[in-house]
Design a protein around this motif. Structure first.
Motif, PDB file in Angstrom:
ATOM      1  N   GLU A 207      40.748  39.482  53.520  1.00 45.46           N
ATOM      2  CA  GLU A 207      41.794  38.469  53.651  1.00 45.46           C
ATOM      3  C   GLU A 207      41.511  37.226  52.814  1.00 45.46           C
ATOM      4  OE1 GLU A 207      44.964  37.930  55.240  1.00 45.46           O
ATOM      5  OE2 GLU A 207      44.672  40.049  54.770  1.00 45.46           O
ATOM      6  N   SER A 208      40.228  36.918  52.582  1.00 43.99           N
ATOM      7  CA  SER A 208      39.907  35.687  51.847  1.00 43.99           C
ATOM      8  C   SER A 208      40.329  35.802  50.386  1.00 43.99           C
ATOM      9  CB  SER A 208      38.416  35.372  51.947  1.00 43.99           C
ATOM     10  OG  SER A 208      37.663  36.434  51.415  1.00 43.99           O
ATOM     11  N   ALA A 209      40.394  37.031  49.867  1.00 45.47           N
ATOM     12  CA  ALA A 209      40.716  37.199  48.453  1.00 45.47           C
ATOM     13  C   ALA A 209      42.129  37.729  48.223  1.00 45.47           C
ATOM     14  CB  ALA A 209      39.715  38.143  47.806  1.00 45.47           C
ATOM     15  N   LYS A 210      42.627  38.547  49.119  1.00 42.68           N
ATOM     16  CA  LYS A 210      43.984  39.120  49.008  1.00 42.68           C
ATOM     17  C   LYS A 210      44.244  39.698  47.610  1.00 42.68           C
ATOM     18  CE  LYS A 210      46.504  36.559  52.578  1.00 42.68           C
ATOM     19  NZ  LYS A 210      45.686  35.411  52.962  1.00 42.68           N
TER      20      LYS A 210
ATOM     21  N   LYS B 160      34.397  27.158  49.265  1.00 44.47           N
ATOM     22  CA  LYS B 160      35.797  27.231  49.716  1.00 44.47           C
ATOM     23  C   LYS B 160      36.611  26.052  49.212  1.00 44.47           C
ATOM     24  CE  LYS B 160      35.594  27.563  54.257  1.00 44.47           C
ATOM     25  NZ  LYS B 160      34.277  27.803  54.847  1.00 44.47           N
TER      26      LYS B 160
ATOM     27  N   THR C 236      34.255  35.337  46.190  1.00 44.32           N
ATOM     28  CA  THR C 236      35.684  35.369  46.516  1.00 44.32           C
ATOM     29  C   THR C 236      36.184  34.112  47.239  1.00 44.32           C
ATOM     30  OG1 THR C 236      35.291  36.428  48.662  1.00 44.32           O
ATOM     31  CG2 THR C 236      35.632  37.895  46.778  1.00 44.32           C
ATOM     32  N   ALA C 237      35.259  33.249  47.690  1.00 46.74           N
ATOM     33  CA  ALA C 237      35.654  32.153  48.588  1.00 46.74           C
ATOM     34  C   ALA C 237      36.697  31.224  47.973  1.00 46.74           C
ATOM     35  CB  ALA C 237      34.420  31.354  49.008  1.00 46.74           C
TER      36      ALA C 237
ATOM     37  N   CYS D 283      39.193  31.932  46.073  1.00 49.74           N
ATOM     38  CA  CYS D 283      40.520  32.528  45.816  1.00 49.74           C
ATOM     39  C   CYS D 283      41.636  31.792  46.547  1.00 49.74           C
ATOM     40  CB  CYS D 283      40.535  33.999  46.234  1.00 49.74           C
ATOM     41  SG  CYS D 283      39.628  35.088  45.118  1.00 49.74           S
ATOM     42  N   ARG D 284      41.332  31.317  47.747  1.00 47.44           N
ATOM     43  CA  ARG D 284      42.353  30.676  48.577  1.00 47.44           C
ATOM     44  C   ARG D 284      42.930  29.407  47.936  1.00 47.44           C
ATOM     45  NH1 ARG D 284      39.680  26.423  51.011  1.00 47.44           N
ATOM     46  NH2 ARG D 284      41.246  26.090  52.617  1.00 47.44           N
ATOM     47  N   LEU D 285      42.219  28.847  46.960  1.00 49.11           N
ATOM     48  CA  LEU D 285      42.690  27.622  46.298  1.00 49.11           C
ATOM     49  C   LEU D 285      43.790  27.901  45.280  1.00 49.11           C
ATOM     50  CD1 LEU D 285      39.120  26.241  45.645  1.00 49.11           C
ATOM     51  CD2 LEU D 285      40.747  25.322  47.322  1.00 49.11           C
TER      52      LEU D 285
ATOM     53  N   PRO E 273      46.821  30.177  45.362  1.00 44.43           N
ATOM     54  CA  PRO E 273      47.737  31.137  45.983  1.00 44.43           C
ATOM     55  C   PRO E 273      48.714  31.759  44.985  1.00 44.43           C
ATOM     56  CG  PRO E 273      48.261  28.880  46.640  1.00 44.43           C
ATOM     57  CD  PRO E 273      46.958  28.822  45.910  1.00 44.43           C
TER      58      PRO E 273
END
Ligand SMILES: [Zn+2]
Ligand SMILES: [Zn+2]
Length: 238
Positions: A126-129, A71, A103-104, A106-108, A110
């Protein structure tokens, strides 16, 4: 009391043996992950036990195949920094499937567009959107990067193989053994093993006329192999 301790020691010992056997089953025959260039414009980043690939996508822009298990993105952000790239340089992420170990990260990013086969959009969650659900055969162009998506259901319903810059990216739909042979998806982690093999055979038949385009094959949890021939061998043996 002594008897209870012996029991505990026995159970712990058994669990360790089982964990070892499980590790060997899942990873024991894998070719090791090697960091660095695969072909010009494609770089492997090792994120613990999983791979992320950085693909050149025009001046100052890159795309990722998968976003890793971490993450905090430690190894991925370091690899970008070595190229003087900020997280905003990541224009797109192509997910091979929706499992969290891919997928973890992805949040980095946006600002990145996130692509995945439509059948795995819910799994990615939601973690990957996912912003761009893909259909089989769909081609995405970013700068001078062309990414072709193939549907290979089995490991997950929406597993994808991508062809970009002469590399076929399999995610967890296949792996490479220490002997450079192609292995099917690990059965225990897969939704449907039979479907996985059928998908790999169908993909082989589909790409055989274009075999020369494939310079290398890359996988979610193993090292890479050169050329298309190992996939053809796999298909002929299954
Ligand atoms: Zn997976
Ligand atoms: Zn995985």
């Amino acid at each position: 009391m002594k008897r209870a301790l012996k029991w505990v020691a026995g159970v712990v010992g058994l669990l360790l043996v089982l964990a070892g056997a499980f590790w060997f089953y899942a990873f024991g025959s894998n070719s090791p992950i090697v960091e660095g260039p695969v072909v010009p414009g494609v770089e492997t980043v090792k994120d613990g036990f999983v791979n992320i690939f950085i693909l050149d996508a025009g001046p100052g822009k890159v795309a990722l195949v998968d976003a890793g298990n971490d993450k905090s993105g430690k190894s991925l952000l370091a690899a970008l920094a070595r190229r003087n790239l900020a997280p905003a340089s990541v224009a797109a992420i192509f997910l091979t499937h929706g499992h969290p170990d891919h997928t973890a990260g992805c949040r980095l990013f946006p600002g990145a567009e996130v692509y995945a086969m439509e059948a795995d959009v819910a799994l990615a969650g939601e973690s990957a959107k996912v912003t761009h659900p893909l259909k089989d055969g769909e081609i995405t162009t970013l700068g001078d990067l062309r990414v072709e998506a193939f549907s290979v259901p089995g490991h997950t319903p929406g597993s994808a193989v991508y062809l970009a810059r002469g590399v076929l990216f399999f995610g967890d739909s296949a792996g490479a053994s220490k002997d450079g042979e192609i292995m099917k998806a690990v059965g225990l982690f897969s939704k449907n093993s039979g479907e996985n093999v059928a998908s790999l055979k169908a993909l082989t038949a589909r790409l055989e006329p274009r075999a020369k385009e494939v310079q290398a094959m890359a996988f979610g949890h193993t090292g890479t192999v050169a050329g298309f021939a190992p996939l053809a061998t796999f298909a002929s043996h299954h």
